[in-house]
Design an enzyme around this catalytic site. Structure first.
Site, PDB file in Angstrom:
ATOM      1  N   ASP A 124      46.858  36.537  37.360  1.00  0.00           N
ATOM      2  CA  ASP A 124      47.957  36.049  38.190  1.00  0.00           C
ATOM      3  C   ASP A 124      48.839  35.017  37.492  1.00  0.00           C
ATOM      4  O   ASP A 124      50.044  34.990  37.679  1.00  0.00           O
ATOM      5  CB  ASP A 124      47.415  35.518  39.525  1.00  0.00           C
ATOM      6  CG  ASP A 124      46.977  36.667  40.431  1.00  0.00           C
ATOM      7  OD1 ASP A 124      47.615  37.739  40.368  1.00  0.00           O
ATOM      8  OD2 ASP A 124      46.014  36.498  41.202  1.00  0.00           O
ATOM      9  N   SER A 175      36.559  33.617  46.060  1.00  0.00           N
ATOM     10  CA  SER A 175      37.985  33.448  45.846  1.00  0.00           C
ATOM     11  C   SER A 175      38.664  34.673  46.457  1.00  0.00           C
ATOM     12  O   SER A 175      38.359  35.807  46.085  1.00  0.00           O
ATOM     13  CB  SER A 175      38.258  33.359  44.345  1.00  0.00           C
ATOM     14  OG  SER A 175      39.636  33.534  44.129  1.00  0.00           O
TER      15      SER A 175
HETATM   16  N1  ARG Z   1      41.659  41.138  40.141  1.00  0.00           N
HETATM   17  C1  ARG Z   1      42.808  41.342  40.949  1.00  0.00           C
HETATM   18  C2  ARG Z   1      44.063  41.289  40.139  1.00  0.00           C
HETATM   19  O1  ARG Z   1      44.090  40.709  39.105  1.00  0.00           O
HETATM   20  C3  ARG Z   1      42.869  40.393  42.124  1.00  0.00           C
HETATM   21  C4  ARG Z   1      42.952  38.969  41.825  1.00  0.00           C
HETATM   22  C5  ARG Z   1      43.107  38.207  43.088  1.00  0.00           C
HETATM   23  N2  ARG Z   1      42.365  37.038  43.191  1.00  0.00           N
HETATM   24  C6  ARG Z   1      41.268  36.816  43.920  1.00  0.00           C
HETATM   25  N3  ARG Z   1      41.022  35.604  44.220  1.00  0.00           N
HETATM   26  N4  ARG Z   1      40.450  37.723  44.319  1.00  0.00           N
HETATM   27  O2  ARG Z   1      45.053  41.832  40.549  1.00  0.00           O
END
Ligand code: ARG
Length: 401
Positions: A124, A175
């Protein structure tokens, strides 16, 4: 003039603390930016008030749920995009829309820097910062967790010391990131990849082991866009929400994967995307009857590349734009109805109809009325196999020497 920073604000502990933390570390004024992408939960007004209560000089809130559905979820659907064959890009597609609003807010409030709450280990941070570089190349980026040593423990201590209007006791070991396209859960107990997810992890889906009675649904599309459910006109946002509810009740769209992050780490994630998975399944089946074979085969590889680009934070890249143009062109005739049964964790298509279908009953049938001239097949096969036959003859000849 005091420098200003816009912060991607979720309303949670970490970004609430980040407001004051950034202020103390940089001397800048912080403007909180909260974007509704259909994540549910608290109202934008509640989040706005909390941001101001935590020391933000301004709070920018935007309901982007229709924008997100129309401009981010629909293209993902048209691409049938599943990263590594599984993940419908839930978080990956929400970052670019948030970036748009961050840049807009930065312009509105005269900020020079954009801040976000990501760690230095995930995708992200890349999506936010590459997006900012593209849409606001003059803007700087800062991530307090990564760049200003804002750990969880320090965040709790800071919130308590300053008496911030945010709960610090509610301990969630996971998370979580969620929006209308789905929900992503990671860390904690799930980091042991042999551990099965426990029931408490899920929120968008009911357990598929004990499903209610089967639910039959008809989804209508026009040029690849869902336009009606069971004959009732819907917007894309309404379609996703309705299918989140109905497919979610049947436990459809649970995904448990170890995926390849852009930063080179393999990580385990649990996703729930009932609406997204039901829609992608229906859309794909409609494409099966409306898209010509060669175009369809090529589109599958384009969709895969599209998913990788979007996962890797290249939403605003030229290649992504070019692939969008190709995908859009393929959707011209993807109109019609798909009937599917939602039950026990599955969405199974059992009927399709389209005025722009390529399915020709008279060609396909084995009954009387068959218009296919079978005598043509012999010569076709002879020529189709010619190239491999010649090569095989050579192989035998060489081996015999
Ligand atoms: N792994 C996924 C991505 O990079 C989701 C990340 C989202 N964060 C979380 N806290 N689950 O798109």
């Amino acid at each position: 003039m005091t420098e200003r920073i816009v912060l991607a604000y979720s309303g949670g502990l970490d970004t609430s603390v980040a407001i004051g933390w950034i202020g103390e570390a940089t001397g800048a004024e912080v403007i909180a930016v909260a974007v509704d992408v259909g994540q549910g939960g608290e109202s934008l007004e509640t989040i706005r008030q909390r941001a101001l209560g935590c020391g933000a000089v301004e709070a920018y809130v935007a309901d982007a749920s229709d924008e997100f559905a129309n401009e981010y979820c629909v293209p993902t659907l048209k691409a049938n995009a599943l990263y590594q064959g599984h993940y419908p890009l839930v978080s990956a597609i929400s970052r670019p829309v948030i970036v748009k609003h961050l840049v807009k807010a930065a312009r509105e409030f005269g900020a020079t820097t954009v801040a976000h709450g990501c760690t230095g280990k995930g995708n992200d941070q890349v999506r936010f910062e590459v997006g900012i570089q593209t849409l606001g190349p003059d803007l700087k980026c800062i991530a307090p967790v990564r760049d200003l040593a804002l750990t969880r423990d320090k965040a709790i201590a800071f919130a308590e010391e300053k008496g911030l209007p945010i709960e610090t006791t509610k301990k969630n070991p996971y998370s979580i990131d969620q929006n209308v396209w789905g929900r992503a859960v990671e860390t904690g107990y799930l980091e042991d990849i042999w551990n099965a997810p426990t029931k408490d992890i899920y929120d968008y889906t009911a357990t598929p082991e004990f499903p209610p009675a089967p639910d039959e649904v008809t989804i209508s599309f026009e040029a690849g866009v869902p336009v009606a459910i069971d004959g009732v006109k819907v917007t894309p946002l309404q379609a996703i929400k309705e299918l989140n509810r109905r497919a979610g009740a049947q436990g459809v769209g649970r995904i448990d994967v170890v995926e390849d992050r852009l930063v080179g780490i393999k990580s385990r994630e649990i996703y729930e995307a009932p609406g997204a998975m039901a829609l992608i399944t229906a859309h794909k089946h409609l494409e099966d009857i409306t898209i010509e074979r060669e175009q369809a085969r090529f589109k599958a590889t384009v969709g895969q590349r599209w998913a990788e680009l979007v996962y890797d934070g290249q939403w605003f890249s030229p290649l992504k734009r070019s692939l969008d143009a190709f995908i859009e062109d393929t959707q011209r005739y993807v109109s019609g109805d798909i009937r599917m049964v939602l039950h026990g964790g599955q969405a199974i298509v059992n009927g399709r109809r389209s005025e722009t279908s390529l399915y020709d009953f008279d060609l396909a049938t084995y009954d009387t009325g068959d218009t296919f001239d079978q005598s043509m097949a012999r010569g076709f096969i002879e020529l189709w196999g010619m190239s491999a036959k010649v090569a095989s003859g050579r192989d035998i000849r060489v081996a015999g020497k």
